[in-house]
Design a protein around this motif. Structure first.
Motif, PDB file in Angstrom:
ATOM      1  N   THR A 217      15.263  15.841 -30.901  1.00  0.00           N
ATOM      2  CA  THR A 217      14.946  17.144 -31.478  1.00  0.00           C
ATOM      3  C   THR A 217      14.714  18.232 -30.432  1.00  0.00           C
ATOM      4  O   THR A 217      14.666  19.415 -30.775  1.00  0.00           O
ATOM      5  CB  THR A 217      13.676  17.047 -32.358  1.00  0.00           C
ATOM      6  OG1 THR A 217      12.624  16.494 -31.559  1.00  0.00           O
ATOM      7  CG2 THR A 217      13.915  16.175 -33.580  1.00  0.00           C
TER       8      THR A 217
ATOM      9  N   THR B 173      16.480  22.146 -32.940  1.00  0.00           N
ATOM     10  CA  THR B 173      15.920  22.534 -34.235  1.00  0.00           C
ATOM     11  C   THR B 173      15.729  24.049 -34.375  1.00  0.00           C
ATOM     12  O   THR B 173      15.141  24.507 -35.343  1.00  0.00           O
ATOM     13  CB  THR B 173      14.550  21.859 -34.490  1.00  0.00           C
ATOM     14  OG1 THR B 173      13.609  22.392 -33.540  1.00  0.00           O
ATOM     15  CG2 THR B 173      14.635  20.347 -34.337  1.00  0.00           C
TER      16      THR B 173
ATOM     17  N   ALA C 241      10.793  20.843 -31.098  1.00  0.00           N
ATOM     18  CA  ALA C 241      10.508  20.806 -32.532  1.00  0.00           C
ATOM     19  C   ALA C 241       9.013  20.900 -32.831  1.00  0.00           C
ATOM     20  O   ALA C 241       8.628  21.370 -33.900  1.00  0.00           O
ATOM     21  CB  ALA C 241      11.090  19.526 -33.147  1.00  0.00           C
TER      22      ALA C 241
END
Ligand SMILES: *Cc1c(COP(=O)(O)O)cnc(C)c1O
Length: 395
Positions: free
Chosen positions: A227, A232, A237
């Motif tokens: 992530t 993201t 994230a």
């Protein structure tokens, strides 16, 4: 070489952990496009498992790589390394962290994070060494990380595994509280489970885990191997969750295909490692750190990160429109440009992946019969349109 010849060599000489693979061998790439050994063009919506964030042949990245290739690849960390120091600075200046350690893979970064947590308590003569992780998680393939990974299919052939990892159900706060004992050192989790099915965890749950870690005096560690690095829509994230982790691990997109991972930590944990405690031969060498620096520059100073949130909204809207139309789509979920589309059981995800591949689109899959979209962050809305049309057609 023709695909059939490559398959033959692979079948004879390579350990069969991946086979049967998807029937394609890519040979080159440009932007979000990949070309196979027969010259057929594909639009990439998987980026080599969320690794090639800048796609292929990104100009400033290529320039930095060529320049470093001509200068120096490796020295070992016996010596000071300018790129290593500069990339560490860049990561610290753009995160919660105060110190960084580089390794080569996600699993290696996670192992290092666990060692850091243990060392922190060991130095204080406190007997805390257990790490709590979540079911349906993914933390890598080393023996310890297979145990940290709360999925039976990854653990079963390798028993017995290190016992000091406890897997609990995500979202279940009482279960987590019960799992914490006098030997717990840390909680390690993904705020969005990638391999586990592109499942973002509940915001209230993540906040509660953070609070619990503070209350118990244990480390709050987030695995951002998948992530992290803009995937993201934010650099990390955890920023979506309004929490301050103690340790974060990153890897996949950090080198845009050059293997490099990192442990990011804040004090007092960051200084738990002292000379001799940990090490690596390849980690943080001049070449991989040049890659990391070029990726950071592209994300932060060349506008790549800025485009992610907007493209995500566009992409999600289109996927949801497909969901209205096709009853075989159960759910669309995810964050930024890491999106999942869960399909009903009657439609195996691998059939859809294969059908899209035939149409010239590369997509991934994840647990829970879920299509996984993780395009290069430079993907265009036109390419998103084209994928969604092809997906509509396939469904
Ligand atoms: C891919 C991944 C890993 C493992 O990374 P490797 O480089 O394959 O060791 C660990 N954690 C998460 C969340 C991942 O997605």
């Amino acid at each position: 070489m023709k695909l059939e010849e490559i398959v033959k060599l692979d079948e004879q000489y390579y350990m069969n952990t991946f086979g049967p693979r998807l029937p394609v061998a890519f040979d080159s790439g440009k932007g979000s496009k990949l070309y196979d050994v027969d010259g057929k063009e594909y639009t990439d919506f998987f980026a080599g498992i969320a690794v090639c964030a800048l796609g292929y042949g990104y100009p400033s990245f290529m320039q930095a790589m060529h320049a470093q290739l001509d200068k120096l690849l490796h020295t070992s960390s016996v010596y000071y390394i300018e790129n290593q120091a500069r990339l560490a600075q860049k990561l610290v200046e753009n995160s919660f962290a105060q110190r960084v350690f580089f390794a080569s893979t996600g699993a290696e970064a996670n192992e290092g994070a666990v060692k850091l947590a243990r060392k922190y308590f060991y130095a204080q003569h406190i007997d805390r060494y257990e790490v709590i992780t979540l079911n349906n998680s993914f933390h890598g393939r080393t023996l310890a990380m297979v145990k940290a990974t709360g999925q039976e299919k990854y653990q079963k052939p390798y028993l017995p595994l290190p016992a000091e990892f406890i897997n609990v159900e995500p979202g279940d706060l009482p279960a987590l509280k019960e799992a914490i004992g006098p030997h717990t050192a840390a909680i390690l989790l993904e705020v969005m489970q990638g391999e586990g099915g592109v499942i973002p965890l509940d915001r209230a749950y993540i906040k509660a885990v953070e609070a619990l870690c503070r209350q118990e005096g244990i480390l709050f560690m987030i695995d951002e191997v998948q992530t992290g690095m803009g995937r993201t829509g934010k650099l990390f994230a955890y920023e979506h969750y309004d929490v301050t982790p103690d340790v974060v691990t990153i890897a996949k997109a950090l080198g845009n295909g050059i293997p490099i991972s990192a442990i990011l930590a804040r004090e007092p944990f960051a200084s738990a490692f002292t000379p001799g405690d940990h090490g690596t031969t390849f980690g943080g060498n001049p070449f991989s750190c040049a890659a990391g620096l070029a990726v950071m520059d592209a994300l932060l100073h060349e506008g790549v990160l800025d485009g992610v949130a907007e493209k995500s909204v566009y992409f999600v809207e289109k996927l949801n429109a497909l969901r209205q139309k096709h009853t075989c789509i159960k759910e669309v979920r995810g964050m930024g440009l890491l999106l999942g589309m869960e399909l009903c059981e009657e439609l195996p995800v691998k059939n859809v992946v294969l059908a899209l591949l035939k149409k010239g689109f590369v997509v991934g899959s994840a647990s829970h019969n879920t299509l996984r979209f993780a395009p290069p962050l430079i993907v265009s809305t036109r390419e998103i349109d084209a994928l969604c049309d092809a997906l509509d057609n396939v469904l």
